[in-house]
Design a protein around this motif. Structure first.
Motif, PDB file in Angstrom:
ATOM      1  N   LYS A 166      -7.510   2.502   6.597  1.00 41.52           N
ATOM      2  CA  LYS A 166      -8.570   1.639   5.738  1.00 41.52           C
ATOM      3  C   LYS A 166      -7.792   1.089   4.619  1.00 41.52           C
ATOM      4  CE  LYS A 166     -12.820   4.161   6.917  1.00 41.52           C
ATOM      5  NZ  LYS A 166     -13.899   5.027   6.510  1.00 41.52           N
ATOM      6  N   ALA A 167      -6.824   2.055   4.134  1.00 42.67           N
ATOM      7  CA  ALA A 167      -5.992   1.527   2.858  1.00 42.67           C
ATOM      8  C   ALA A 167      -5.060   0.399   2.851  1.00 42.67           C
ATOM      9  CB  ALA A 167      -5.277   2.920   2.109  1.00 42.67           C
ATOM     10  N   VAL A 168      -4.504   0.461   4.284  1.00 38.99           N
ATOM     11  CA  VAL A 168      -3.218  -0.570   4.655  1.00 38.99           C
ATOM     12  C   VAL A 168      -3.710  -1.896   4.402  1.00 38.99           C
ATOM     13  CG1 VAL A 168      -1.873  -1.462   6.284  1.00 38.99           C
ATOM     14  CG2 VAL A 168      -1.955   0.943   6.037  1.00 38.99           C
ATOM     15  N   PRO A 169      -4.900  -2.433   4.756  1.00 37.75           N
ATOM     16  CA  PRO A 169      -5.290  -3.940   4.336  1.00 37.75           C
ATOM     17  C   PRO A 169      -5.362  -4.268   2.835  1.00 37.75           C
ATOM     18  CG  PRO A 169      -6.746  -3.149   6.169  1.00 37.75           C
ATOM     19  CD  PRO A 169      -5.879  -1.890   5.540  1.00 37.75           C
ATOM     20  N   HIS A 170      -5.290  -3.025   1.995  1.00 39.53           N
ATOM     21  CA  HIS A 170      -5.379  -3.177   0.667  1.00 39.53           C
ATOM     22  C   HIS A 170      -4.029  -3.184  -0.122  1.00 39.53           C
ATOM     23  CE1 HIS A 170      -9.695  -3.614   1.108  1.00 39.53           C
ATOM     24  NE2 HIS A 170      -9.660  -2.333   1.549  1.00 39.53           N
ATOM     25  N   ILE A 171      -3.193  -2.837   0.822  1.00 38.75           N
ATOM     26  CA  ILE A 171      -1.835  -2.406   0.205  1.00 38.75           C
ATOM     27  C   ILE A 171      -0.926  -3.482   0.458  1.00 38.75           C
ATOM     28  CG2 ILE A 171       0.187  -1.068   0.666  1.00 38.75           C
ATOM     29  CD1 ILE A 171      -1.890   1.452   0.904  1.00 38.75           C
ATOM     30  N   GLU A 172      -0.883  -4.172   1.805  1.00 37.12           N
ATOM     31  CA  GLU A 172       0.018  -5.018   2.428  1.00 37.12           C
ATOM     32  C   GLU A 172       0.063  -6.307   1.296  1.00 37.12           C
ATOM     33  OE1 GLU A 172      -1.182  -5.277   6.324  1.00 37.12           O
ATOM     34  OE2 GLU A 172       0.366  -3.771   6.988  1.00 37.12           O
ATOM     35  N   PRO A 173      -1.019  -7.006   0.789  1.00 34.86           N
ATOM     36  CA  PRO A 173      -0.988  -8.018   0.191  1.00 34.86           C
ATOM     37  C   PRO A 173      -0.115  -7.880  -1.174  1.00 34.86           C
ATOM     38  CG  PRO A 173      -3.362  -7.585   0.660  1.00 34.86           C
ATOM     39  CD  PRO A 173      -2.508  -6.358   0.813  1.00 34.86           C
ATOM     40  N   HIS A 174       0.075  -6.712  -1.510  1.00 37.90           N
ATOM     41  CA  HIS A 174       0.980  -6.563  -2.807  1.00 37.90           C
ATOM     42  C   HIS A 174       2.375  -6.254  -2.551  1.00 37.90           C
ATOM     43  CE1 HIS A 174      -2.875  -6.386  -5.059  1.00 37.90           C
ATOM     44  NE2 HIS A 174      -3.427  -5.587  -3.924  1.00 37.90           N
ATOM     45  N   GLY A 175       2.897  -6.515  -1.558  1.00 34.14           N
ATOM     46  CA  GLY A 175       4.454  -6.653  -1.159  1.00 34.14           C
ATOM     47  C   GLY A 175       4.600  -7.461  -0.167  1.00 34.14           C
TER      48      GLY A 175
ATOM     49  N   THR B 141       5.876  -8.871   3.430  1.00 39.36           N
ATOM     50  CA  THR B 141       5.549  -8.505   4.796  1.00 39.36           C
ATOM     51  C   THR B 141       6.811  -7.524   5.730  1.00 39.36           C
ATOM     52  OG1 THR B 141       4.328 -10.668   4.888  1.00 39.36           O
ATOM     53  CG2 THR B 141       4.815  -9.382   7.148  1.00 39.36           C
ATOM     54  N   GLY B 142       6.099  -6.426   6.143  1.00 40.14           N
ATOM     55  CA  GLY B 142       7.236  -5.808   6.781  1.00 40.14           C
ATOM     56  C   GLY B 142       7.938  -4.881   5.951  1.00 40.14           C
TER      57      GLY B 142
ATOM     58  N   ALA C 248       5.919   1.575   6.051  1.00 41.45           N
ATOM     59  CA  ALA C 248       6.195   2.499   7.367  1.00 41.45           C
ATOM     60  C   ALA C 248       6.674   3.932   6.961  1.00 41.45           C
ATOM     61  CB  ALA C 248       7.077   1.766   8.353  1.00 41.45           C
ATOM     62  N   ASN C 249       7.222   4.078   5.961  1.00 37.82           N
ATOM     63  CA  ASN C 249       7.941   5.164   5.519  1.00 37.82           C
ATOM     64  C   ASN C 249       6.722   6.293   4.894  1.00 37.82           C
ATOM     65  OD1 ASN C 249      10.567   4.517   6.143  1.00 37.82           O
ATOM     66  ND2 ASN C 249      10.848   3.991   4.124  1.00 37.82           N
ATOM     67  N   VAL C 250       5.751   5.655   4.381  1.00 37.92           N
ATOM     68  CA  VAL C 250       4.813   6.224   3.788  1.00 37.92           C
ATOM     69  C   VAL C 250       3.693   6.722   4.800  1.00 37.92           C
ATOM     70  CG1 VAL C 250       2.488   6.097   2.074  1.00 37.92           C
ATOM     71  CG2 VAL C 250       5.180   5.205   1.339  1.00 37.92           C
ATOM     72  N   ALA C 251       3.608   5.570   5.843  1.00 39.25           N
ATOM     73  CA  ALA C 251       2.609   5.967   6.754  1.00 39.25           C
ATOM     74  C   ALA C 251       3.195   7.014   7.767  1.00 39.25           C
ATOM     75  CB  ALA C 251       2.477   4.646   7.695  1.00 39.25           C
ATOM     76  N   ALA C 252       4.439   7.131   7.885  1.00 38.04           N
ATOM     77  CA  ALA C 252       4.933   8.465   8.382  1.00 38.04           C
ATOM     78  C   ALA C 252       4.724   9.593   7.943  1.00 38.04           C
ATOM     79  CB  ALA C 252       6.373   8.245   8.962  1.00 38.04           C
ATOM     80  N   ILE C 253       4.892   9.640   6.473  1.00 41.83           N
ATOM     81  CA  ILE C 253       4.458  10.925   5.716  1.00 41.83           C
ATOM     82  C   ILE C 253       3.160  11.296   5.762  1.00 41.83           C
ATOM     83  CG2 ILE C 253       4.713  11.891   3.366  1.00 41.83           C
ATOM     84  CD1 ILE C 253       7.165   9.961   3.055  1.00 41.83           C
ATOM     85  N   ILE C 254       2.167  10.437   5.733  1.00 43.86           N
ATOM     86  CA  ILE C 254       0.912  10.712   5.611  1.00 43.86           C
ATOM     87  C   ILE C 254       0.506  11.237   6.978  1.00 43.86           C
ATOM     88  CG2 ILE C 254      -1.404   9.825   5.644  1.00 43.86           C
ATOM     89  CD1 ILE C 254      -0.473   7.895   3.233  1.00 43.86           C
ATOM     90  N   GLY C 255       0.851  10.572   8.095  1.00 44.76           N
ATOM     91  CA  GLY C 255       0.632  10.751   9.483  1.00 44.76           C
ATOM     92  C   GLY C 255       1.194  12.356   9.515  1.00 44.76           C
ATOM     93  N   GLU C 256       2.344  12.891   9.084  1.00 46.47           N
ATOM     94  CA  GLU C 256       2.878  14.335   9.238  1.00 46.47           C
ATOM     95  C   GLU C 256       1.909  15.187   8.539  1.00 46.47           C
ATOM     96  OE1 GLU C 256       6.808  16.577   8.210  1.00 46.47           O
ATOM     97  OE2 GLU C 256       6.878  14.780   7.670  1.00 46.47           O
TER      98      GLU C 256
END
Length: 206
Positions: free
Chosen positions: A110-119, A121-122, A127-135
């Motif tokens: 839910k947070a990603v769509p609110h994060i991506e506009p501030h940096g 693309t790609g 991706a690194n933070v996503a992997a850490i949160i997933g772990e």
């Protein structure tokens, strides 16, 4: 160090004139209605414990649990704040809607769509933070694994955990994640301030 003993009446919650610098202004925090004090408090608590462990070489088998849980709760609050501020930006309002639930993977989605506009693309950071949160979410999906030795179903907690966890590595990695989420918070705040200024101009206010 003198050991404290409950041989005299005492209280838990209230001010104390002996340590005035330690009197927390609870009313001020609640009047602001922001989550910053909670979010930053759990982060600093984890940071202080991690630093204390490195400085004293205390037992990591004892301090892993509070350090990991403080970081996990920080993550939950930071993601919820990111979502709430992102929704405010979309609605161009000051209406605060707080997300529910404890699952980090769901909150991250839910947070990603609110994060991506501030940096860009790609950006690899996402991706690194996503992997850490997933772990973190995979190891402790219900926010109970670092608090209780068994879950609500009576099963052992952290069944998929590795045999050894380095508290210093955990703390260092989470500091990097926290810096990233702080940057997102700053971007969102700047965007909200700009929108509020535009709204005031439109109304002819100064």
């Amino acid at each position: 160090m003198t050991k404290l003993w409950p041989d005299l009446p005492a209280t838990l919650f209230g001010p104390d004139t002996r340590f005035p610098h330690l009197n927390a202004d609870v009313a001020f925090v609640h009047q602001r209605r922001g989550v910053f004090a909670y979010r930053e408090g759990y982060r600093r608590g984890a940071t202080l414990l991690g630093a204390g462990l490195r400085a004293t070489a205390d037992s990591p088998e004892l301090l892993l649990w509070p350090v990991a849980w403080l970081w996990r709760h920080y993550l939950e609050l930071a993601l919820k704040e990111t979502i709430a501020r992102g929704e405010m930006l979309l609605d161009v309002s000051d209406q605060w809607t707080w997300p529910h639930g404890h699952k980090l993977a769901v909150l991250w989605t839910k947070a990603v769509p609110h994060i991506e506009p501030h940096g860009p693309t790609g950006a690899p950071e996402v991706a690194n933070v996503a992997a850490i949160i997933g772990e973190f979410d995979s190891l402790d999906p219900d926010a109970t694994g670092f608090r209780y030795i068994t879950n609500v179903r009576g099963q052992p907690s952290l069944e998929t955990a590795p045999t050894h966890i380095n508290v210093g590595l955990l703390d260092e990695t989470m500091q990097r994640v926290a810096t990233f989420l702080d940057a997102i918070r700053s971007c969102q705040e700047e965007a909200l301030d700009a929108l509020r200024a535009q709204a005031r101009d439109a109304r002819g206010e100064w």
